[in-house]
Scaffold this motif. Structure first.
Motif, short mmCIF file in Angstrom:
data_model
loop_
_atom_site.label_atom_id
_atom_site.label_comp_id
_atom_site.label_asym_id
_atom_site.label_seq_id
_atom_site.Cartn_x
_atom_site.Cartn_y
_atom_site.Cartn_z
N VAL A 195 0.86 -1.19 0.00
CA VAL A 195 0.00 0.00 0.00
C VAL A 195 0.89 1.24 0.00
CG1 VAL A 195 -1.77 1.25 1.28
CG2 VAL A 195 -1.78 -1.26 1.27
N PRO A 196 0.60 2.22 -0.88
CA PRO A 196 1.42 3.43 -0.91
C PRO A 196 1.49 4.10 0.46
CG PRO A 196 -0.05 3.36 -2.81
CD PRO A 196 -0.46 2.24 -1.91
N GLN A 197 2.63 4.69 0.73
CA GLN A 197 2.87 5.29 2.04
C GLN A 197 1.85 6.37 2.36
OE1 GLN A 197 5.00 4.19 4.30
NE2 GLN A 197 4.28 5.72 5.77
N GLN A 198 1.49 7.17 1.37
CA GLN A 198 0.53 8.25 1.63
C GLN A 198 -0.84 7.72 2.02
OE1 GLN A 198 1.99 7.65 -1.24
NE2 GLN A 198 0.66 7.99 -3.04
N VAL A 199 -1.21 6.55 1.49
CA VAL A 199 -2.49 5.94 1.84
C VAL A 199 -2.43 5.41 3.26
CG1 VAL A 199 -4.14 4.10 1.27
CG2 VAL A 199 -3.00 5.38 -0.56
N LEU A 200 -1.32 4.77 3.62
CA LEU A 200 -1.16 4.28 4.99
C LEU A 200 -1.25 5.43 5.98
CD1 LEU A 200 1.81 1.76 4.50
CD2 LEU A 200 -0.57 1.19 5.00
N GLU A 201 -0.57 6.55 5.68
CA GLU A 201 -0.57 7.70 6.58
C GLU A 201 -1.97 8.30 6.69
OE1 GLU A 201 2.36 10.30 4.99
OE2 GLU A 201 4.05 9.06 5.63
N LYS A 202 -2.70 8.32 5.58
CA LYS A 202 -4.05 8.88 5.59
C LYS A 202 -4.96 8.12 6.56
CE LYS A 202 -8.02 9.79 2.57
NZ LYS A 202 -8.53 9.73 1.17
N HIS A 203 -4.76 6.83 6.65
CA HIS A 203 -5.62 6.00 7.50
C HIS A 203 -4.95 5.65 8.84
CE1 HIS A 203 -8.67 5.38 4.38
NE2 HIS A 203 -7.66 5.31 3.52
N GLY A 204 -3.83 6.30 9.09
CA GLY A 204 -3.17 6.09 10.37
C GLY A 204 -2.64 4.68 10.57
N MET A 205 -2.11 4.10 9.51
CA MET A 205 -1.63 2.73 9.60
C MET A 205 -0.18 2.66 9.13
SD MET A 205 -5.00 0.75 8.08
CE MET A 205 -4.47 -0.84 8.72
N GLU A 206 0.47 1.56 9.47
CA GLU A 206 1.83 1.34 9.01
C GLU A 206 2.13 -0.16 9.03
OE1 GLU A 206 4.10 1.93 13.29
OE2 GLU A 206 4.50 3.31 11.65
N TYR A 207 3.11 -0.55 8.22
CA TYR A 207 3.53 -1.95 8.22
C TYR A 207 4.39 -2.24 9.44
CZ TYR A 207 1.92 -2.71 3.41
OH TYR A 207 1.15 -2.86 2.29
N ASP A 208 4.34 -3.48 9.87
CA ASP A 208 5.22 -3.94 10.94
C ASP A 208 6.62 -4.06 10.36
OD1 ASP A 208 6.73 -5.42 12.76
OD2 ASP A 208 4.97 -6.48 13.51
N LYS A 209 7.51 -3.19 10.76
CA LYS A 209 8.85 -3.13 10.18
C LYS A 209 9.65 -4.39 10.43
CE LYS A 209 9.03 1.89 10.42
NZ LYS A 209 9.70 3.08 10.98
N ASN A 210 9.30 -5.14 11.46
CA ASN A 210 10.01 -6.39 11.73
C ASN A 210 9.58 -7.51 10.78
OD1 ASN A 210 11.44 -5.30 13.94
ND2 ASN A 210 9.65 -5.63 15.27
N LYS A 211 8.41 -7.35 10.15
CA LYS A 211 7.89 -8.41 9.29
C LYS A 211 7.93 -8.05 7.80
CE LYS A 211 4.75 -10.35 12.75
NZ LYS A 211 3.34 -10.68 13.08
N VAL A 212 7.90 -6.75 7.50
CA VAL A 212 7.80 -6.34 6.10
C VAL A 212 8.97 -6.86 5.27
CG1 VAL A 212 9.01 -4.14 6.38
CG2 VAL A 212 7.25 -4.40 4.58
N SER A 213 10.13 -6.97 5.88
CA SER A 213 11.30 -7.46 5.15
C SER A 213 11.16 -8.95 4.83
CB SER A 213 12.57 -7.22 5.95
OG SER A 213 12.51 -7.90 7.19
#
Length: 229
Positions: A195-213
């Protein structure tokens, strides 16, 4: 919008009838048994019965040389060559129509009758057969039956033209040049970067940085996943 682009829009919109490609073979009469599918070089499966039937149809001839010459002229009037793609004839449309009328016999009488009518109309208006008429005179007749508002209401010409136009369009846009012109990509895998970063920020969400890799590795996109048993 030019003629070819209009036809392209029609096909992409799903308005081209599958009626013209429906085989006259009744599948219920010849059910496909397990193991019957044969992979051919073309990349699609055919049963032995289908292969045999295609070969039989290809060995037969329905249209005369004069009729094929008329179909060739009509095909290139409907879809001429332009700077973007080849003509209907170069895409093999006349041969496609010859095959279809043998595969679906209900086309035979209307097609042959329509070609006879076209010759009579050309003789009546210009004192010559259709294929021997000038391009300008051919287009005069085609315009009359393609846009028949002021043409004879009882004339079979417009009905014939609709039939052959549909056959030409179907043949062209199922040919290799036609599919290329449509820019049809088929079932080609694409790349998903999440999901594009701007969309994540719009909905107040983020990927789990420990799992995204773990589940998003661009360097491994070409590898086929092997699931654990």
């Amino acid at each position: 919008m030019d003629r070819r682009e209009s036809l392209r829009t029609l096909v992409m919109g799903g308005m081209a009838s599958s009626f013209f490609l429906s085989s006259c073979v009744n599948d219920k009469e010849s059910p496909i048994e397990e193991g019957d599918i044969i992979e051919e070089k073309q990349g699609y499966g055919r049963t032995p019965a289908e292969i045999e039937r295609d070969e039989d149809l290809m060995s037969e001839t329905f249209f005369t040389e004069e009729e094929m010459a008329m179909i060739t002229s009509l095909s290139d009037i409907i879809i001429p060559e332009d700077e973007e793609s080849v003509s209907a004839t170069e895409a093999g449309v006349p041969e496609f129509i010859e095959f279809i009328v043998k595969d679906i016999p209900e086309h035979q009488l209307p097609m042959r009758g329509g070609l006879m009518w076209l010759n009579r109309e050309s003789s009546k208006q210009f004192n010559t057969l259709f294929v021997e008429a000038s391009k300008e005179n051919q287009l005069i007749i085609i315009d009359q039956i393609a846009y028949p508002q002021d043409f004879e209401k009882t004339s079979p010409g417009p009905t014939f033209f609709r039939r052959i136009k549909n056959l030409v369009v179907t043949g062209y846009f199922t040919s290799e040049p036609g599919i290329e012109y449509l820019d049809y990509r088929g079932n080609i895998p694409n790349v998903w970067d999440g999901v594009p970063q701007q969309v994540l920020e719009k909905h107040g969400m983020e990927y789990d940085k420990n799992k995204v890799s773990l589940y998003m590795k661009p360097e491994e996109r070409g590898k086929i996943m092997k699931w654990d048993k």
